[in-house]
Design a protein around this motif. Sequence first.
Motif, PDB file in Angstrom:
ATOM      1  N   MET A   1       6.466 -16.428  -4.128  1.00 20.89           N
ATOM      2  CA  MET A   1       5.048 -16.513  -4.667  1.00 20.89           C
ATOM      3  C   MET A   1       5.241 -17.435  -5.949  1.00 20.89           C
ATOM      4  N   ASN A   2       4.172 -18.412  -6.185  1.00 16.41           N
ATOM      5  CA  ASN A   2       4.084 -19.208  -7.205  1.00 16.41           C
ATOM      6  C   ASN A   2       3.906 -17.971  -8.659  1.00 16.41           C
ATOM      7  N   THR A   3       4.430 -18.268  -9.767  1.00  6.13           N
ATOM      8  CA  THR A   3       4.323 -17.441 -10.794  1.00  6.13           C
ATOM      9  C   THR A   3       2.979 -17.346 -11.340  1.00  6.13           C
ATOM     10  N   ALA A   4       2.417 -18.686 -11.334  1.00  6.03           N
ATOM     11  CA  ALA A   4       0.839 -18.965 -11.955  1.00  6.03           C
ATOM     12  C   ALA A   4      -0.155 -18.142 -11.050  1.00  6.03           C
ATOM     13  N   THR A   5       0.158 -18.157  -9.648  1.00  5.64           N
ATOM     14  CA  THR A   5      -0.771 -17.358  -8.914  1.00  5.64           C
ATOM     15  C   THR A   5      -0.812 -15.758  -9.383  1.00  5.64           C
ATOM     16  N   ALA A   6       0.571 -15.396  -9.333  1.00  7.23           N
ATOM     17  CA  ALA A   6       0.310 -13.727  -9.580  1.00  7.23           C
ATOM     18  C   ALA A   6      -0.103 -13.563 -10.920  1.00  7.23           C
ATOM     19  N   LYS A   7       0.145 -14.417 -12.038  1.00 11.15           N
ATOM     20  CA  LYS A   7      -0.203 -14.021 -13.291  1.00 11.15           C
ATOM     21  C   LYS A   7      -1.877 -14.311 -13.486  1.00 11.15           C
ATOM     22  N   LEU A   8      -2.412 -15.101 -12.825  1.00 16.39           N
ATOM     23  CA  LEU A   8      -3.731 -15.288 -12.820  1.00 16.39           C
ATOM     24  C   LEU A   8      -4.582 -14.187 -11.977  1.00 16.39           C
ATOM     25  N   ALA A   9      -4.197 -13.907 -10.863  1.00 17.72           N
ATOM     26  CA  ALA A   9      -4.690 -12.904 -10.089  1.00 17.72           C
ATOM     27  C   ALA A   9      -4.618 -11.587 -10.742  1.00 17.72           C
ATOM     28  N   SER A  10      -3.711 -11.303 -11.642  1.00 17.23           N
ATOM     29  CA  SER A  10      -3.383 -10.035 -12.295  1.00 17.23           C
ATOM     30  C   SER A  10      -4.522  -9.930 -13.239  1.00 17.23           C
ATOM     31  N   VAL A  11      -4.883 -11.225 -14.115  1.00 18.69           N
ATOM     32  CA  VAL A  11      -5.856 -11.235 -15.164  1.00 18.69           C
ATOM     33  C   VAL A  11      -7.151 -11.107 -14.439  1.00 18.69           C
ATOM     34  N   LEU A 131       5.620  -6.693  -3.861  1.00 18.14           N
ATOM     35  CA  LEU A 131       4.489  -7.161  -3.352  1.00 18.14           C
ATOM     36  C   LEU A 131       4.549  -7.401  -1.910  1.00 18.14           C
ATOM     37  N   THR A 132       5.497  -7.993  -1.533  1.00 14.17           N
ATOM     38  CA  THR A 132       5.559  -8.090  -0.113  1.00 14.17           C
ATOM     39  C   THR A 132       5.709  -7.061   0.884  1.00 14.17           C
ATOM     40  N   SER A 133       6.343  -6.096   0.403  1.00 13.93           N
ATOM     41  CA  SER A 133       6.418  -4.758   0.980  1.00 13.93           C
ATOM     42  C   SER A 133       5.019  -4.075   1.174  1.00 13.93           C
ATOM     43  N   ASP A 137      -1.119  -3.511   3.128  1.00 13.16           N
ATOM     44  CA  ASP A 137      -1.996  -2.796   2.112  1.00 13.16           C
ATOM     45  C   ASP A 137      -3.075  -3.891   1.516  1.00 13.16           C
ATOM     46  N   LEU A 138      -2.242  -5.072   1.102  1.00 12.83           N
ATOM     47  CA  LEU A 138      -3.171  -6.491   0.650  1.00 12.83           C
ATOM     48  C   LEU A 138      -4.135  -6.728   1.675  1.00 12.83           C
ATOM     49  N   GLU A 139      -3.682  -6.756   2.922  1.00 13.20           N
ATOM     50  CA  GLU A 139      -4.702  -7.287   3.919  1.00 13.20           C
ATOM     51  C   GLU A 139      -5.795  -6.337   4.353  1.00 13.20           C
ATOM     52  N   LEU A 140      -5.452  -4.979   4.105  1.00  9.54           N
ATOM     53  CA  LEU A 140      -6.698  -3.972   4.163  1.00  9.54           C
ATOM     54  C   LEU A 140      -7.663  -4.177   2.874  1.00  9.54           C
ATOM     55  N   LEU A 141      -6.938  -4.430   1.804  1.00  8.79           N
ATOM     56  CA  LEU A 141      -7.864  -4.608   0.488  1.00  8.79           C
ATOM     57  C   LEU A 141      -8.788  -5.846   0.881  1.00  8.79           C
ATOM     58  N   HIS A 142      -8.157  -6.980   1.423  1.00  8.60           N
ATOM     59  CA  HIS A 142      -8.905  -8.225   1.728  1.00  8.60           C
ATOM     60  C   HIS A 142     -10.099  -7.823   2.670  1.00  8.60           C
ATOM     61  N   ARG A 143      -9.792  -7.124   3.697  1.00 13.63           N
ATOM     62  CA  ARG A 143     -10.784  -6.904   4.628  1.00 13.63           C
ATOM     63  C   ARG A 143     -11.817  -5.944   3.901  1.00 13.63           C
ATOM     64  N   GLY A 144     -11.486  -5.015   3.148  1.00 13.41           N
ATOM     65  CA  GLY A 144     -12.676  -4.198   2.451  1.00 13.41           C
ATOM     66  C   GLY A 144     -13.453  -5.037   1.710  1.00 13.41           C
ATOM     67  N   LEU A 145     -12.714  -6.180   0.992  1.00 13.31           N
ATOM     68  CA  LEU A 145     -13.623  -6.708   0.065  1.00 13.31           C
ATOM     69  C   LEU A 145     -14.650  -7.917   0.660  1.00 13.31           C
ATOM     70  N   CYS A 146     -13.884  -8.253   1.797  1.00 12.30           N
ATOM     71  CA  CYS A 146     -14.858  -9.343   2.855  1.00 12.30           C
ATOM     72  C   CYS A 146     -16.059  -8.691   3.482  1.00 12.30           C
ATOM     73  N   VAL A 159      -3.598 -14.359  -3.394  1.00 12.55           N
ATOM     74  CA  VAL A 159      -2.126 -13.585  -3.647  1.00 12.55           C
ATOM     75  C   VAL A 159      -1.607 -13.748  -2.154  1.00 12.55           C
ATOM     76  N   THR A 160      -2.372 -13.374  -1.203  1.00 20.13           N
ATOM     77  CA  THR A 160      -1.625 -13.464   0.473  1.00 20.13           C
ATOM     78  C   THR A 160      -1.142 -14.738   0.819  1.00 20.13           C
ATOM     79  N   ALA A 161      -1.888 -15.880   0.275  1.00 23.69           N
ATOM     80  CA  ALA A 161      -1.528 -17.256   0.691  1.00 23.69           C
ATOM     81  C   ALA A 161      -0.138 -17.420   0.267  1.00 23.69           C
ATOM     82  N   GLY A 162       0.399 -16.928  -0.870  1.00 20.85           N
ATOM     83  CA  GLY A 162       1.814 -17.068  -1.153  1.00 20.85           C
ATOM     84  C   GLY A 162       2.802 -16.026  -0.643  1.00 20.85           C
ATOM     85  N   LEU A 163       2.251 -15.282   0.269  1.00 20.77           N
ATOM     86  CA  LEU A 163       3.251 -14.110   0.822  1.00 20.77           C
ATOM     87  C   LEU A 163       3.425 -14.612   2.334  1.00 20.77           C
TER      88      LEU A 163
END
Length: 216
Positions: A1-11, A131-133, A137-146, A159-163
């Motif tokens: 995963m791109n470091t910038a992607t992870a840090k920006l998503a965290s913020v 994060l990959t493990s 769970d990330l997919e379920l979060l994404h579905r919930g947000l959608c 985030v998931t684009a880099g996994l």
Amino acid sequence: MNTATAKLASVLLQYPTAALFDGLDELDAFAAGAGPKSARQAFARFLGWLRTTEPEEVAKHYVETFDLRRRCALYLTYYRYGDTRKRGMAMVVVKAAYRDAGFVPDEDELPDYLPMVLDFAALCPRGVRLLTSHRTDLELLHRGLCKAESPYADVVAAVTAGLPRLGRYELSQVRSAWESGPPAEDVGLEPFAPPDYLAGYGAAPTSELGADQCRI
């Protein structure tokens, strides 16, 4: 995963403070270094929404989305274990991953809090593996947000684009978990946190270590 992607998503996934809106120009510039291309596009859509929405409305949306919706929790083990005893054991595993990599997380926050896991991923490969493990769970979060029609879905999509993509078996797990929802055995473990609590996390670094100090 791109470091910038992870840090920006965290913020962006932390409670939106005044500092977030004051730094939009810097965030735009930082997003330009994110990857892959679909992540940059997702960040651009989200940052555009921040620019055109009143800060008070963004804060209200954040609370209504992440604090009040079970399917939009920012705590990764919640999707698999809900408020059951098994969740406590799952968080022990997360803590062990931090410890083994020499990462010192904020003890005022639960270890599976997504922005903190993303900070870990920005520091070293072990964080990306953690994060990959939790990819399902990330997919379920994404579905919930959608489903909630939340602009924050774009941040999780970045985030998931880099996994790794989900396989057939993982997709079946997602469908099953989506239909049933998180387990509901209440053992006194709160899945959500109030906005001022999350804002407190955002005001302080989660680790005193630099990227070069995180052991691989």
